[in-house]
Scaffold this motif. Sequence first.
Motif, PDB file in Angstrom:
ATOM      1  N   ALA A 236       0.849  -1.193   0.000  1.00 18.26           N
ATOM      2  CA  ALA A 236       0.000   0.000   0.000  1.00 18.26           C
ATOM      3  C   ALA A 236       0.886   1.246   0.000  1.00 18.26           C
ATOM      4  CB  ALA A 236      -0.916   0.010   1.215  1.00 18.26           C
ATOM      5  N   TYR A 237       0.387   2.282  -0.670  1.00 22.54           N
ATOM      6  CA  TYR A 237       1.104   3.547  -0.790  1.00 22.54           C
ATOM      7  C   TYR A 237       0.139   4.698  -0.556  1.00 22.54           C
ATOM      8  CZ  TYR A 237       4.834   0.948  -3.133  1.00 22.54           C
ATOM      9  OH  TYR A 237       5.831   0.064  -3.443  1.00 22.54           O
ATOM     10  N   SER A 238       0.674   5.840  -0.214  1.00 25.49           N
ATOM     11  CA  SER A 238      -0.142   7.046  -0.071  1.00 25.49           C
ATOM     12  C   SER A 238      -0.641   7.493  -1.442  1.00 25.49           C
ATOM     13  CB  SER A 238       0.690   8.176   0.549  1.00 25.49           C
ATOM     14  OG  SER A 238      -0.002   9.399   0.432  1.00 25.49           O
ATOM     15  N   PRO A 239      -1.922   7.867  -1.549  1.00 24.17           N
ATOM     16  CA  PRO A 239      -2.420   8.373  -2.831  1.00 24.17           C
ATOM     17  C   PRO A 239      -1.735   9.668  -3.249  1.00 24.17           C
ATOM     18  CG  PRO A 239      -4.138   8.467  -1.148  1.00 24.17           C
ATOM     19  CD  PRO A 239      -2.964   7.783  -0.542  1.00 24.17           C
ATOM     20  N   ASP A 240      -1.102  10.348  -2.290  1.00 22.72           N
ATOM     21  CA  ASP A 240      -0.395  11.583  -2.620  1.00 22.72           C
ATOM     22  C   ASP A 240       0.815  11.345  -3.520  1.00 22.72           C
ATOM     23  OD1 ASP A 240      -2.216  13.047  -1.094  1.00 22.72           O
ATOM     24  OD2 ASP A 240      -1.055  12.712   0.740  1.00 22.72           O
ATOM     25  N   LEU A 241       1.237  10.093  -3.660  1.00 26.38           N
ATOM     26  CA  LEU A 241       2.358   9.763  -4.539  1.00 26.38           C
ATOM     27  C   LEU A 241       1.945   9.653  -6.005  1.00 26.38           C
ATOM     28  CD1 LEU A 241       4.073   6.987  -2.388  1.00 26.38           C
ATOM     29  CD2 LEU A 241       4.891   9.329  -2.765  1.00 26.38           C
ATOM     30  N   ILE A 242       0.650   9.473  -6.266  1.00 24.89           N
ATOM     31  CA  ILE A 242       0.181   9.244  -7.636  1.00 24.89           C
ATOM     32  C   ILE A 242       0.285  10.518  -8.459  1.00 24.89           C
ATOM     33  CG2 ILE A 242      -1.757   8.556  -9.098  1.00 24.89           C
ATOM     34  CD1 ILE A 242      -2.872   6.976  -6.705  1.00 24.89           C
ATOM     35  N   GLU A 243       0.941  10.412  -9.596  1.00 27.39           N
ATOM     36  CA  GLU A 243       1.063  11.542 -10.517  1.00 27.39           C
ATOM     37  C   GLU A 243       0.099  11.428 -11.692  1.00 27.39           C
ATOM     38  OE1 GLU A 243       2.348  15.209 -11.272  1.00 27.39           O
ATOM     39  OE2 GLU A 243       3.133  14.015  -9.617  1.00 27.39           O
ATOM     40  N   PHE A 244      -0.241  10.200 -12.057  1.00 26.56           N
ATOM     41  CA  PHE A 244      -1.138   9.922 -13.183  1.00 26.56           C
ATOM     42  C   PHE A 244      -1.842   8.613 -12.851  1.00 26.56           C
ATOM     43  CE2 PHE A 244      -1.928   7.537 -17.076  1.00 26.56           C
ATOM     44  CZ  PHE A 244      -2.498   8.464 -17.925  1.00 26.56           C
ATOM     45  N   VAL A 245      -3.144   8.528 -13.179  1.00 25.84           N
ATOM     46  CA  VAL A 245      -3.883   7.312 -12.858  1.00 25.84           C
ATOM     47  C   VAL A 245      -4.822   6.964 -14.002  1.00 25.84           C
ATOM     48  CG1 VAL A 245      -5.733   8.515 -11.607  1.00 25.84           C
ATOM     49  CG2 VAL A 245      -5.183   6.148 -11.009  1.00 25.84           C
ATOM     50  N   ALA A 246      -4.986   5.661 -14.236  1.00 23.10           N
ATOM     51  CA  ALA A 246      -5.906   5.179 -15.276  1.00 23.10           C
ATOM     52  C   ALA A 246      -6.687   3.989 -14.734  1.00 23.10           C
ATOM     53  CB  ALA A 246      -5.142   4.775 -16.535  1.00 23.10           C
ATOM     54  N   GLU A 247      -7.956   3.935 -15.112  1.00 32.31           N
ATOM     55  CA  GLU A 247      -8.809   2.810 -14.760  1.00 32.31           C
ATOM     56  C   GLU A 247      -9.401   2.235 -16.038  1.00 32.31           C
ATOM     57  OE1 GLU A 247      -9.008   1.506 -11.848  1.00 32.31           O
ATOM     58  OE2 GLU A 247      -8.673   3.090 -10.373  1.00 32.31           O
ATOM     59  N   VAL A 248      -9.585   0.913 -16.051  1.00 33.85           N
ATOM     60  CA  VAL A 248     -10.225   0.227 -17.166  1.00 33.85           C
ATOM     61  C   VAL A 248     -11.608  -0.193 -16.688  1.00 33.85           C
ATOM     62  CG1 VAL A 248     -10.096  -1.705 -18.779  1.00 33.85           C
ATOM     63  CG2 VAL A 248      -7.991  -0.568 -18.022  1.00 33.85           C
ATOM     64  N   VAL A 249     -12.621   0.194 -17.431  1.00 37.58           N
ATOM     65  CA  VAL A 249     -14.001  -0.053 -17.040  1.00 37.58           C
ATOM     66  C   VAL A 249     -14.373  -1.515 -17.291  1.00 37.58           C
ATOM     67  CG1 VAL A 249     -16.411   0.581 -17.500  1.00 37.58           C
ATOM     68  CG2 VAL A 249     -14.627   2.334 -17.549  1.00 37.58           C
ATOM     69  N   SER A 250     -15.082  -2.084 -16.322  1.00 36.99           N
ATOM     70  CA  SER A 250     -15.705  -3.392 -16.484  1.00 36.99           C
ATOM     71  C   SER A 250     -17.193  -3.189 -16.223  1.00 36.99           C
ATOM     72  CB  SER A 250     -15.105  -4.400 -15.501  1.00 36.99           C
ATOM     73  OG  SER A 250     -15.405  -4.026 -14.172  1.00 36.99           O
ATOM     74  N   PRO A 251     -18.029  -4.144 -16.584  1.00 31.24           N
ATOM     75  CA  PRO A 251     -19.470  -3.946 -16.368  1.00 31.24           C
ATOM     76  C   PRO A 251     -19.815  -3.599 -14.917  1.00 31.24           C
ATOM     77  CG  PRO A 251     -19.131  -5.853 -17.770  1.00 31.24           C
ATOM     78  CD  PRO A 251     -17.767  -5.415 -17.287  1.00 31.24           C
ATOM     79  N   GLU A 252     -19.062  -4.142 -13.974  1.00 33.48           N
ATOM     80  CA  GLU A 252     -19.344  -3.909 -12.561  1.00 33.48           C
ATOM     81  C   GLU A 252     -18.758  -2.604 -12.018  1.00 33.48           C
ATOM     82  OE1 GLU A 252     -19.309  -8.077 -13.750  1.00 33.48           O
ATOM     83  OE2 GLU A 252     -17.696  -6.598 -13.760  1.00 33.48           O
TER      84      GLU A 252
END
Length: 172
Positions: free
Chosen positions: A76-92
Motif C-alpha cells: 500500500a502507498y499514499s495516494p499523494d504519490l500518484i502523478e497519473f492514474v488510469a482505470e479500465v471499465v468493467s461492467p461492474e
Amino acid sequence: MFPGYLTEIVEGSIVMNPVRPFHGRTIRRVSADLETQLAPVWELVSDVAFPFDDANEFCPDIAVIPAEAEDENRGAYSPDLIEFVAEVVSPESVRRDYEIKPRWYASRGIANYLILDPLKGHAVTMWNPGPDGYRGRDTIPYGPDLTVDSPLGKLTIPTAHLPIDRKARPQP
C-alpha cells in the motif's frame, strides 16, 4: 486473496470484480506504451492499494508513482504519490470509475485521470483537479492516438489496438 477477482474498498464496502481478458489486455498494452515514455524517476504500478481514507482504498489499474517509492515494494502507498492514474471499465465498475474515483483522485490533486472503456470503445481524459472533481473532460473514441498533456510530459497512447467488447456495444 480471491483468485480471479480484483478487491477494493469503496465507500466502506468491500467490492470484488471478476477479472476479464479485455481488462488485462488493456492494462498491459497501455502500460507498455506508457513505460517507454516515462523518465527513469517514475514507475508504473497496477492493482496496488492506495488508502484514501478508512472507507476508500482503491487499487488503480495503472498508477504512476516515484520510482523511489515503488522500489520499497509495499502492498500500500499514499495516494499523494500518484502523478497519473488510469482505470479500465468493467461492467461492474462503471459507477466507481466514472463517478466515485474521479472525485477522490481530483481531491488529492492527481493531475490526470484516464478512463479506458472497452465497453463503449472510448477513452475519457480528465484534468484540472478540484475539491469536487475534475474541471476538464474529453471523450475520445478508440482509433486515433490519444495525447495526455501531463506533469510527466506529453504521454501518447495508441488506442487503435485496445480491445472493444463488441457484445457490450450496439452494432450498426
